[in-house]
Design a protein around this motif. Structure first.
Motif, PDB file in Angstrom:
ATOM      1  N   GLN A 233       0.830  -1.206   0.000  1.00 32.63           N
ATOM      2  CA  GLN A 233       0.000   0.000   0.000  1.00 32.63           C
ATOM      3  C   GLN A 233       0.869   1.262   0.000  1.00 32.63           C
ATOM      4  O   GLN A 233       0.528   2.270  -0.635  1.00 32.63           O
ATOM      5  CB  GLN A 233      -0.949   0.008   1.207  1.00 32.63           C
ATOM      6  CG  GLN A 233      -1.928  -1.154   1.263  1.00 32.63           C
ATOM      7  CD  GLN A 233      -2.758  -1.310  -0.007  1.00 32.63           C
ATOM      8  OE1 GLN A 233      -3.177  -0.334  -0.619  1.00 32.63           O
ATOM      9  NE2 GLN A 233      -2.979  -2.561  -0.416  1.00 32.63           N
ATOM     10  N   MET A 234       1.994   1.205   0.689  1.00 33.27           N
ATOM     11  CA  MET A 234       2.930   2.332   0.657  1.00 33.27           C
ATOM     12  C   MET A 234       3.504   2.524  -0.749  1.00 33.27           C
ATOM     13  O   MET A 234       3.576   3.650  -1.254  1.00 33.27           O
ATOM     14  CB  MET A 234       4.078   2.101   1.653  1.00 33.27           C
ATOM     15  CG  MET A 234       3.758   2.455   3.089  1.00 33.27           C
ATOM     16  SD  MET A 234       5.201   2.268   4.148  1.00 33.27           S
ATOM     17  CE  MET A 234       6.372   3.348   3.359  1.00 33.27           C
ATOM     18  N   TYR A 235       3.905   1.420  -1.374  1.00 33.76           N
ATOM     19  CA  TYR A 235       4.500   1.512  -2.709  1.00 33.76           C
ATOM     20  C   TYR A 235       3.464   1.990  -3.724  1.00 33.76           C
ATOM     21  O   TYR A 235       3.786   2.765  -4.633  1.00 33.76           O
ATOM     22  CB  TYR A 235       5.067   0.157  -3.123  1.00 33.76           C
ATOM     23  CG  TYR A 235       5.872   0.211  -4.401  1.00 33.76           C
ATOM     24  CD1 TYR A 235       6.965   1.070  -4.520  1.00 33.76           C
ATOM     25  CD2 TYR A 235       5.553  -0.595  -5.488  1.00 33.76           C
ATOM     26  CE1 TYR A 235       7.705   1.130  -5.682  1.00 33.76           C
ATOM     27  CE2 TYR A 235       6.290  -0.543  -6.658  1.00 33.76           C
ATOM     28  CZ  TYR A 235       7.365   0.325  -6.747  1.00 33.76           C
ATOM     29  OH  TYR A 235       8.103   0.388  -7.914  1.00 33.76           O
ATOM     30  N   LYS A 236       2.220   1.544  -3.562  1.00 34.73           N
ATOM     31  CA  LYS A 236       1.142   2.025  -4.445  1.00 34.73           C
ATOM     32  C   LYS A 236       1.012   3.540  -4.342  1.00 34.73           C
ATOM     33  O   LYS A 236       0.842   4.238  -5.352  1.00 34.73           O
ATOM     34  CB  LYS A 236      -0.176   1.362  -4.055  1.00 34.73           C
ATOM     35  CG  LYS A 236      -1.387   1.879  -4.830  1.00 34.73           C
ATOM     36  CD  LYS A 236      -2.688   1.644  -4.089  1.00 34.73           C
ATOM     37  CE  LYS A 236      -2.794   2.526  -2.865  1.00 34.73           C
ATOM     38  NZ  LYS A 236      -4.096   2.394  -2.169  1.00 34.73           N
ATOM     39  N   SER A 237       1.080   4.073  -3.125  1.00 38.01           N
ATOM     40  CA  SER A 237       0.946   5.524  -2.936  1.00 38.01           C
ATOM     41  C   SER A 237       2.093   6.275  -3.608  1.00 38.01           C
ATOM     42  O   SER A 237       1.905   7.375  -4.137  1.00 38.01           O
ATOM     43  CB  SER A 237       0.906   5.857  -1.442  1.00 38.01           C
ATOM     44  OG  SER A 237       2.171   5.692  -0.829  1.00 38.01           O
ATOM     45  N   ILE A 238       3.285   5.683  -3.616  1.00 42.07           N
ATOM     46  CA  ILE A 238       4.443   6.311  -4.273  1.00 42.07           C
ATOM     47  C   ILE A 238       4.234   6.333  -5.786  1.00 42.07           C
ATOM     48  O   ILE A 238       4.501   7.341  -6.452  1.00 42.07           O
ATOM     49  CB  ILE A 238       5.741   5.573  -3.888  1.00 42.07           C
ATOM     50  CG1 ILE A 238       6.066   5.852  -2.418  1.00 42.07           C
ATOM     51  CG2 ILE A 238       6.902   5.985  -4.786  1.00 42.07           C
ATOM     52  CD1 ILE A 238       7.215   5.028  -1.870  1.00 42.07           C
ATOM     53  N   LEU A 239       3.753   5.221  -6.356  1.00 41.45           N
ATOM     54  CA  LEU A 239       3.487   5.173  -7.799  1.00 41.45           C
ATOM     55  C   LEU A 239       2.389   6.162  -8.185  1.00 41.45           C
ATOM     56  O   LEU A 239       2.491   6.846  -9.215  1.00 41.45           O
ATOM     57  CB  LEU A 239       3.082   3.754  -8.203  1.00 41.45           C
ATOM     58  CG  LEU A 239       4.152   2.663  -8.048  1.00 41.45           C
ATOM     59  CD1 LEU A 239       3.584   1.298  -8.441  1.00 41.45           C
ATOM     60  CD2 LEU A 239       5.391   2.970  -8.888  1.00 41.45           C
ATOM     61  N   GLU A 240       1.347   6.242  -7.367  1.00 41.38           N
ATOM     62  CA  GLU A 240       0.264   7.203  -7.632  1.00 41.38           C
ATOM     63  C   GLU A 240       0.795   8.634  -7.572  1.00 41.38           C
ATOM     64  O   GLU A 240       0.425   9.482  -8.401  1.00 41.38           O
ATOM     65  CB  GLU A 240      -0.861   7.022  -6.611  1.00 41.38           C
ATOM     66  CG  GLU A 240      -1.610   5.708  -6.703  1.00 41.38           C
ATOM     67  CD  GLU A 240      -2.634   5.688  -7.826  1.00 41.38           C
ATOM     68  OE1 GLU A 240      -2.820   6.717  -8.501  1.00 41.38           O
ATOM     69  OE2 GLU A 240      -3.262   4.622  -8.034  1.00 41.38           O
ATOM     70  N   SER A 241       1.648   8.914  -6.599  1.00 42.61           N
ATOM     71  CA  SER A 241       2.190  10.268  -6.436  1.00 42.61           C
ATOM     72  C   SER A 241       3.084  10.649  -7.608  1.00 42.61           C
ATOM     73  O   SER A 241       3.081  11.806  -8.044  1.00 42.61           O
ATOM     74  CB  SER A 241       2.972  10.368  -5.121  1.00 42.61           C
ATOM     75  OG  SER A 241       2.105  10.217  -4.013  1.00 42.61           O
ATOM     76  N   ARG A 242       3.858   9.697  -8.114  1.00 42.57           N
ATOM     77  CA  ARG A 242       4.714   9.987  -9.274  1.00 42.57           C
ATOM     78  C   ARG A 242       3.880  10.330 -10.503  1.00 42.57           C
ATOM     79  O   ARG A 242       4.190  11.285 -11.228  1.00 42.57           O
ATOM     80  CB  ARG A 242       5.616   8.785  -9.563  1.00 42.57           C
ATOM     81  CG  ARG A 242       6.780   8.628  -8.598  1.00 42.57           C
ATOM     82  CD  ARG A 242       7.558   7.374  -8.918  1.00 42.57           C
ATOM     83  NE  ARG A 242       8.691   7.199  -8.026  1.00 42.57           N
ATOM     84  CZ  ARG A 242       9.346   6.054  -7.878  1.00 42.57           C
ATOM     85  NH1 ARG A 242       8.957   4.986  -8.566  1.00 42.57           N
ATOM     86  NH2 ARG A 242      10.367   5.970  -7.055  1.00 42.57           N
ATOM     87  N   ALA A 243       2.833   9.549 -10.736  1.00 40.00           N
ATOM     88  CA  ALA A 243       1.954   9.839 -11.878  1.00 40.00           C
ATOM     89  C   ALA A 243       1.254  11.180 -11.685  1.00 40.00           C
ATOM     90  O   ALA A 243       1.132  11.977 -12.627  1.00 40.00           O
ATOM     91  CB  ALA A 243       0.936   8.714 -12.056  1.00 40.00           C
ATOM     92  N   SER A 244       0.812  11.453 -10.468  1.00 37.28           N
ATOM     93  CA  SER A 244       0.143  12.722 -10.175  1.00 37.28           C
ATOM     94  C   SER A 244       1.085  13.897 -10.396  1.00 37.28           C
ATOM     95  O   SER A 244       0.677  14.950 -10.911  1.00 37.28           O
ATOM     96  CB  SER A 244      -0.356  12.727  -8.728  1.00 37.28           C
ATOM     97  OG  SER A 244      -1.332  11.730  -8.517  1.00 37.28           O
ATOM     98  N   GLU A 245       2.345  13.720 -10.002  1.00 42.28           N
ATOM     99  CA  GLU A 245       3.331  14.791 -10.181  1.00 42.28           C
ATOM    100  C   GLU A 245       3.499  15.151 -11.650  1.00 42.28           C
ATOM    101  O   GLU A 245       3.477  16.336 -12.026  1.00 42.28           O
ATOM    102  CB  GLU A 245       4.684  14.364  -9.596  1.00 42.28           C
ATOM    103  CG  GLU A 245       5.783  15.392  -9.805  1.00 42.28           C
ATOM    104  CD  GLU A 245       7.165  14.880  -9.415  1.00 42.28           C
ATOM    105  OE1 GLU A 245       8.151  15.596  -9.661  1.00 42.28           O
ATOM    106  OE2 GLU A 245       7.251  13.755  -8.877  1.00 42.28           O
ATOM    107  N   GLN A 246       3.660  14.141 -12.502  1.00 40.16           N
ATOM    108  CA  GLN A 246       3.862  14.417 -13.924  1.00 40.16           C
ATOM    109  C   GLN A 246       2.603  15.007 -14.560  1.00 40.16           C
ATOM    110  O   GLN A 246       2.685  15.914 -15.395  1.00 40.16           O
ATOM    111  CB  GLN A 246       4.277  13.133 -14.658  1.00 40.16           C
ATOM    112  CG  GLN A 246       5.566  12.506 -14.155  1.00 40.16           C
ATOM    113  CD  GLN A 246       6.743  13.456 -14.161  1.00 40.16           C
ATOM    114  OE1 GLN A 246       6.825  14.366 -14.993  1.00 40.16           O
ATOM    115  NE2 GLN A 246       7.678  13.269 -13.235  1.00 40.16           N
ATOM    116  N   GLY A 247       1.433  14.514 -14.164  1.00 41.57           N
ATOM    117  CA  GLY A 247       0.187  15.070 -14.689  1.00 41.57           C
ATOM    118  C   GLY A 247      -0.003  16.515 -14.268  1.00 41.57           C
ATOM    119  O   GLY A 247      -0.381  17.376 -15.084  1.00 41.57           O
TER     120      GLY A 247
END
Length: 293
Positions: A233-247
């Motif tokens: 769940q922590m790693y999922k949040s990191i992947l989501e945050s990376r995508a959100s950052e680029q968007g």
């Protein structure tokens, strides 16, 4: 009133800025595709694992694992994990996380809970570092999100779980940006510890048609899979945050490029009007001089 030279310099400066924002938009767009694919894959995996955990939790006693309930704990301490980005120029992405974390800290302080804070991402740490220094008493000030692959996330997760088992905190809240689309990112708040049955109702309803068999038994499988789920769940949040950052950066740079174009048009209009006024003035002076002769 600025001179023609000043206006020309200002137009050239804005044009240079526009080229930079256009380039940053293209870079963000190229990174977004990969980040979005990873976020969607991580989302599917974490959801599937959470369904299994929900099924296991529904068939065991909450006292069977420390991560399931408070047990004998007082419940007077909490850990907040704030996931942000390492770089700026991505709109209100990081400030929204900081605002939500500050609000949660005030809520917990009002009910007299001691709080610890872990920041993943430099910008989140910069925005929250002016808070009480005791918040960082776990000696986990911040980790660059760019370095957080699954292995690094697993190491961080194991350190956090060790602190939990050592009674350094009783609850854990995760803050991150959920990627909805290029123009929309939403701050999500999840309770990772304790993992209670109330957190899994939706998953259980969705997976009523699924049947799982566990060997050797539910409690032993749960003892292995609960810490794994925490890290996932922590790693999922990191992947989501990376995508959100680029968007968010792509959208912000697109808006900046449009604003630069509008500014160039306005400055060019002022420049042309002022130049025309100077030419008209010179013509009037020449005509007036000729008539005087």
């Amino acid at each position: 009133m600025p001179s023609l030279k000043d206006l020309r310099n200002r137009i050239d400066s804005v044009k240079s800025t526009k080229k930079i924002t256009q380039a940053m938009k293209m870079v963000a767009a190229s990174k977004l595709k990969k980040a979005q694919i990873l976020a969607e894959k991580g989302r599917s995996y974490s959801k599937g694992l959470d369904e299994i955990v929900g099924d296991l939790v529904s068939s065991v006693d909450e006292q069977s694992h420390p991560l399931l309930g408070m047990g004998s704990r007082k419940g007077d301490s909490a850990l907040i994990i704030a996931v942000s980005s390492d770089k700026g120029l991505c709109g209100g992405l990081n400030s929204n996380i900081a605002k939500s974390v500050r609000k949660k800290i005030r809520e917990l302080e009002n009910i007299r809970k001691s709080i610890s804070l872990v920041c993943v991402g430099k910008k989140g740490f910069d925005l929250l570092s002016n808070l009480n220094k005791n918040l960082f008493d776990l000696n986990l000030k911040h980790m660059p999100i760019g370095d957080m692959d699954y292995r690094a996330t697993e190491d961080l997760g194991n350190i956090i779980l060790k602190n939990f088992y050592d009674h350094k905190f009783d609850e854990c809240f995760l803050f991150y940006n959920y990627f909805k689309s290029v123009i929309s990112q939403e701050v999500k708040i999840e309770t990772l510890i304790p993992y209670s049955k109330t957190n899994t109702n939706d998953n259980i309803e969705e997976s009523n048609d699924k049947y799982y068999e566990y060997e050797p038994d539910e409690e032993e499988v749960l003892s292995k899979i609960l810490p794994k789920n925490f890290i996932v769940q922590m790693y999922k949040s990191i992947l989501e945050s990376r995508a959100s950052e680029q968007g968010a950066r792509m959208t912000a740079m697109d808006n900046a490029t449009r604003n630069a174009g509008d500014m160039i048009d306005n400055l060019s209009l002022k420049y042309n009007r002022q130049r025309q006024a100077i030419i008209t003035k010179e013509l009037i002076e020449i005509i007036s001089g000729a008539e005087a002769l």
